[in-house]
Design a protein around this motif. Structure first.
Motif, PDB file in Angstrom:
ATOM      1  N   ASP A 322      11.587  13.036 -13.728  1.00  0.00           N
ATOM      2  CA  ASP A 322      11.850  11.720 -14.326  1.00  0.00           C
ATOM      3  C   ASP A 322      10.841  11.349 -15.402  1.00  0.00           C
ATOM      4  O   ASP A 322      10.797  10.208 -15.856  1.00  0.00           O
ATOM      5  N   HIS A 323      10.028  12.309 -15.821  1.00  0.00           N
ATOM      6  CA  HIS A 323       9.065  12.129 -16.908  1.00  0.00           C
ATOM      7  C   HIS A 323       7.975  11.099 -16.588  1.00  0.00           C
ATOM      8  O   HIS A 323       7.319  10.585 -17.504  1.00  0.00           O
ATOM      9  N   LEU A 324       7.777  10.783 -15.333  1.00  0.00           N
ATOM     10  CA  LEU A 324       6.683   9.911 -14.917  1.00  0.00           C
ATOM     11  C   LEU A 324       5.712  10.719 -14.048  1.00  0.00           C
ATOM     12  O   LEU A 324       6.151  11.563 -13.263  1.00  0.00           O
ATOM     13  N   PRO A 325       4.415  10.459 -14.161  1.00  0.00           N
ATOM     14  CA  PRO A 325       3.466  11.167 -13.300  1.00  0.00           C
ATOM     15  C   PRO A 325       3.567  10.719 -11.850  1.00  0.00           C
ATOM     16  O   PRO A 325       4.169   9.682 -11.539  1.00  0.00           O
ATOM     17  N   ALA A 326       2.996  11.504 -10.970  1.00  0.00           N
ATOM     18  CA  ALA A 326       2.835  11.126  -9.564  1.00  0.00           C
ATOM     19  C   ALA A 326       1.422  10.586  -9.403  1.00  0.00           C
ATOM     20  O   ALA A 326       0.448  11.306  -9.637  1.00  0.00           O
ATOM     21  N   ILE A 327       1.312   9.329  -9.032  1.00  0.00           N
ATOM     22  CA  ILE A 327       0.000   8.677  -8.896  1.00  0.00           C
ATOM     23  C   ILE A 327      -0.010   7.868  -7.609  1.00  0.00           C
ATOM     24  O   ILE A 327       0.865   7.026  -7.392  1.00  0.00           O
ATOM     25  N   GLY A 328      -1.011   8.116  -6.775  1.00  0.00           N
ATOM     26  CA  GLY A 328      -1.178   7.304  -5.584  1.00  0.00           C
ATOM     27  C   GLY A 328      -1.135   8.089  -4.294  1.00  0.00           C
ATOM     28  O   GLY A 328      -1.045   9.321  -4.290  1.00  0.00           O
ATOM     29  N   PRO A 329      -1.193   7.381  -3.162  1.00  0.00           N
ATOM     30  CA  PRO A 329      -1.236   8.034  -1.851  1.00  0.00           C
ATOM     31  C   PRO A 329       0.107   8.650  -1.495  1.00  0.00           C
ATOM     32  O   PRO A 329       1.165   8.156  -1.878  1.00  0.00           O
ATOM     33  N   ASP A 330       0.028   9.741  -0.735  1.00  0.00           N
ATOM     34  CA  ASP A 330       1.235  10.414  -0.274  1.00  0.00           C
ATOM     35  C   ASP A 330       1.414  10.128   1.210  1.00  0.00           C
ATOM     36  O   ASP A 330       0.651  10.637   2.033  1.00  0.00           O
ATOM     37  N   GLN A 355      -8.410   4.891 -12.697  1.00  0.00           N
ATOM     38  CA  GLN A 355      -8.658   3.566 -12.151  1.00  0.00           C
ATOM     39  C   GLN A 355      -7.671   3.228 -11.031  1.00  0.00           C
ATOM     40  O   GLN A 355      -8.059   2.665  -9.992  1.00  0.00           O
ATOM     41  N   LEU A 356      -6.388   3.591 -11.213  1.00  0.00           N
ATOM     42  CA  LEU A 356      -5.398   3.353 -10.167  1.00  0.00           C
ATOM     43  C   LEU A 356      -5.734   4.139  -8.896  1.00  0.00           C
ATOM     44  O   LEU A 356      -5.590   3.635  -7.784  1.00  0.00           O
ATOM     45  N   ILE A 357      -6.187   5.379  -9.063  1.00  0.00           N
ATOM     46  CA  ILE A 357      -6.567   6.198  -7.909  1.00  0.00           C
ATOM     47  C   ILE A 357      -7.773   5.593  -7.207  1.00  0.00           C
ATOM     48  O   ILE A 357      -7.825   5.520  -5.965  1.00  0.00           O
ATOM     49  N   ALA A 358      -8.749   5.129  -7.971  1.00  0.00           N
ATOM     50  CA  ALA A 358      -9.931   4.518  -7.360  1.00  0.00           C
ATOM     51  C   ALA A 358      -9.554   3.285  -6.554  1.00  0.00           C
ATOM     52  O   ALA A 358     -10.053   3.068  -5.445  1.00  0.00           O
ATOM     53  N   HIS A 359      -8.653   2.470  -7.091  1.00  0.00           N
ATOM     54  CA  HIS A 359      -8.192   1.290  -6.355  1.00  0.00           C
ATOM     55  C   HIS A 359      -7.442   1.693  -5.088  1.00  0.00           C
ATOM     56  O   HIS A 359      -7.609   1.060  -4.030  1.00  0.00           O
ATOM     57  N   LEU A 361      -7.884   4.426  -3.364  1.00  0.00           N
ATOM     58  CA  LEU A 361      -8.845   5.001  -2.424  1.00  0.00           C
ATOM     59  C   LEU A 361      -9.638   3.927  -1.688  1.00  0.00           C
ATOM     60  O   LEU A 361     -10.000   4.095  -0.514  1.00  0.00           O
ATOM     61  N   THR A 362      -9.917   2.830  -2.378  1.00  0.00           N
ATOM     62  CA  THR A 362     -10.786   1.798  -1.809  1.00  0.00           C
ATOM     63  C   THR A 362     -10.019   0.575  -1.317  1.00  0.00           C
ATOM     64  O   THR A 362     -10.633  -0.371  -0.809  1.00  0.00           O
ATOM     65  N   GLY A 363      -8.696   0.571  -1.501  1.00  0.00           N
ATOM     66  CA  GLY A 363      -7.921  -0.598  -1.105  1.00  0.00           C
ATOM     67  C   GLY A 363      -8.033  -1.743  -2.073  1.00  0.00           C
ATOM     68  O   GLY A 363      -7.712  -2.892  -1.737  1.00  0.00           O
ATOM     69  N   GLY A 364      -8.489  -1.466  -3.289  1.00  0.00           N
ATOM     70  CA  GLY A 364      -8.638  -2.511  -4.283  1.00  0.00           C
ATOM     71  C   GLY A 364      -7.312  -2.949  -4.856  1.00  0.00           C
ATOM     72  O   GLY A 364      -6.283  -2.275  -4.722  1.00  0.00           O
ATOM     73  N   VAL A 365      -7.330  -4.089  -5.512  1.00  0.00           N
ATOM     74  CA  VAL A 365      -6.127  -4.651  -6.115  1.00  0.00           C
ATOM     75  C   VAL A 365      -6.089  -4.262  -7.588  1.00  0.00           C
ATOM     76  O   VAL A 365      -7.076  -4.380  -8.301  1.00  0.00           O
ATOM     77  N   THR A 366      -4.938  -3.750  -8.026  1.00  0.00           N
ATOM     78  CA  THR A 366      -4.788  -3.364  -9.421  1.00  0.00           C
ATOM     79  C   THR A 366      -3.741  -4.234 -10.087  1.00  0.00           C
ATOM     80  O   THR A 366      -2.836  -4.753  -9.421  1.00  0.00           O
ATOM     81  N   GLY A 367      -3.853  -4.383 -11.383  1.00  0.00           N
ATOM     82  CA  GLY A 367      -2.903  -5.205 -12.114  1.00  0.00           C
ATOM     83  C   GLY A 367      -1.587  -4.513 -12.387  1.00  0.00           C
ATOM     84  O   GLY A 367      -0.655  -5.147 -12.865  1.00  0.00           O
TER      85      GLY A 367
END
Length: 414
Positions: A322-330, A355-359, A361-367
């Motif tokens: 789908d031309h989008l990367p895979a980012i985040g927890p599995d 930055q999204l991965i760091a958020h 990993l730490t449970g942070g809130v991203t925009g």
């Protein structure tokens, strides 16, 4: 006996995306180690042009990530100075016919509504921006937010700034899992690295790392060639490409597609792209691809017919259906995080991805909502036919010695 290493996060892949993940995870207070079977930026990142683009992305999650990353690249450039050869030179997209210009104008209007600066350029203004352009073009759009870095330098400096321990020449042979399922680190040919989280920043080889953890991620290689000219005075001022390049980026075709992309560099050579084709991990020189590059570039800049090409090289874009990367927890493998599949945009999207991965990993809130990038989306029925067989993809490529120096992140030749 191999030394047992312990850290918070293991990032697999020492290219641009892996470096960005390491940087932002470390700045979030995590102890990070980076492992790569090759050298830093030794694979796809080293084969990239270093494009940081918003101009080629339609409104949606990838464009949002590109805008986030553009701001972060500006911050990184202020921090790292000239070391990464950051150039905010802007991009110029040109149309050869009135119909192509109308389509480009409509595309740019949608981008402007999403926050992109896109300035219409009349035919008589094109030569003011680029004096050596071919005459007779219908017009274009200027994108001041487009920029460029030298990708290998940028990846190396981001890794250094992260302070992470970097283990090059370490081949990952397994993903460690606890008895109840969660990821607990990686096994390499030089020993185990124990961690509560593993980040898959293996780019074109992200499917292989995912399979070691027992999950499916249908990343495929999409080959691209780049022509490099002899050093020249600064003749091409912007990144210049034809409007049909956007359609080539979005295409699902496995066949060769080529559209001219031309840009100067701080070191002098002009870089000429871009081709796309899915031929597995075939590195052999394709004369049709190289000839298409040369013809397209000369069509935009006729003076290039008198310039010598010094070399050509190939890279493999990490393509997802789908031309989008895979980012985040599995969720299929708790503790496994993906940051790969950026196709030709990995250099530009790296800081936002990190930055999204760091958020995450730490449970942070991203925009930014990361749901469109969720790795498990490919379990849906619409992605059942992912084209592996047709592309000559081999499941054991990750372990093949021929590819040891290619294991890298999601940046790649545009």
């Amino acid at each position: 006996m191999a030394k047992r290493l312990t850290c918070d996060v293991v990032v697999v892949g020492a290219g641009m995306v892996g470096a960005a993940c390491a940087l932002y995870a470390a700045r979030a207070g995590l102890d990070v180690r980076v492992v790569d079977r090759g050298a830093v930026a030794g694979g796809t990142t080293g084969a990239g042009e270093g494009n940081l683009l918003v101009s080629d992305k339609e409104p949606g999650p990838e464009l949002e990530l590109a805008l986030l990353s553009a701001g972060l690249w500006t911050e990184l450039a202020e921090e790292l100075g000239r070391a990464i050869e950051y150039e905010p030179k802007g991009g110029l997209v040109v149309a050869s016919t009135p119909d192509a210009l109308s389509a480009l104008a409509a595309f740019a209007a949608g981008q402007r509504a999403a926050g992109v600066t896109a300035e219409p350029v009349a035919p008589d203004e094109l030569l003011t921006l680029e004096p050596h352009l071919a005459p007779g073009l219908a017009g274009g759009v200027l994108y001041p937010q487009d920029a460029q870095v030298m990708p290998a330098l940028a990846a190396a400096h981001l890794l250094r700034a992260s302070g992470a321990a970097v283990h090059t020449g370490h081949t990952v042979t397994g993903v460690l899992r606890a008895a109840d399922g969660p990821v607990r680190g990686v096994r390499t040919d030089r020993g185990d690295i124990h961690a509560s989280a593993v980040v898959n920043a293996a780019g074109t080889w992200g499917a292989d790392l995912a399979s070691l953890a027992g999950v499916r991620l249908p990343v495929l290689p999409r080959r691209g060639f780049v022509l490099v000219t002899e050093p020249l005075p600064r003749t091409v001022r912007h990144k210049v490409y034809a409007a049909d390049y956007v359609a080539d980026v979005a295409s699902d075709s496995a066949a060769l597609r080529a559209s001219p992309v031309v840009e100067g560099t701080a070191a002098g050579p002009v870089l000429i792209g871009a081709t796309r084709e899915r031929v597995g991990f075939d590195r052999s020189l394709s004369l049709p691809a190289v000839r298409a590059l040369a013809a397209g570039a000369i069509g935009l800049f006729p003076f290039l017919a008198r310039v010598h090409a010094q070399r050509t090289y190939a890279g493999f874009r990490p393509y997802l259906p789908d031309h989008l990367p895979a980012i985040g927890p599995d969720p299929r493998a708790p503790g496994l995080f993906h940051a790969c599949g950026h196709e030709g945009a990995g250099i530009g999207l790296a800081p936002g991805t990190g930055q999204l991965i760091a958020h995450a990993l730490t449970g942070g809130v991203t925009g930014q909502d990361i749901a469109p990038f969720r790795p498990e989306r490919f379990e849906d029925a619409r992605f059942e036919d992912d084209g592996y067989e047709d592309d000559g993809y081999e499941d054991d490529a990750f372990k093949d010695d021929a590819f040891k120096d290619e294991f890298d992140d999601g940046g790649e030749a545009r």
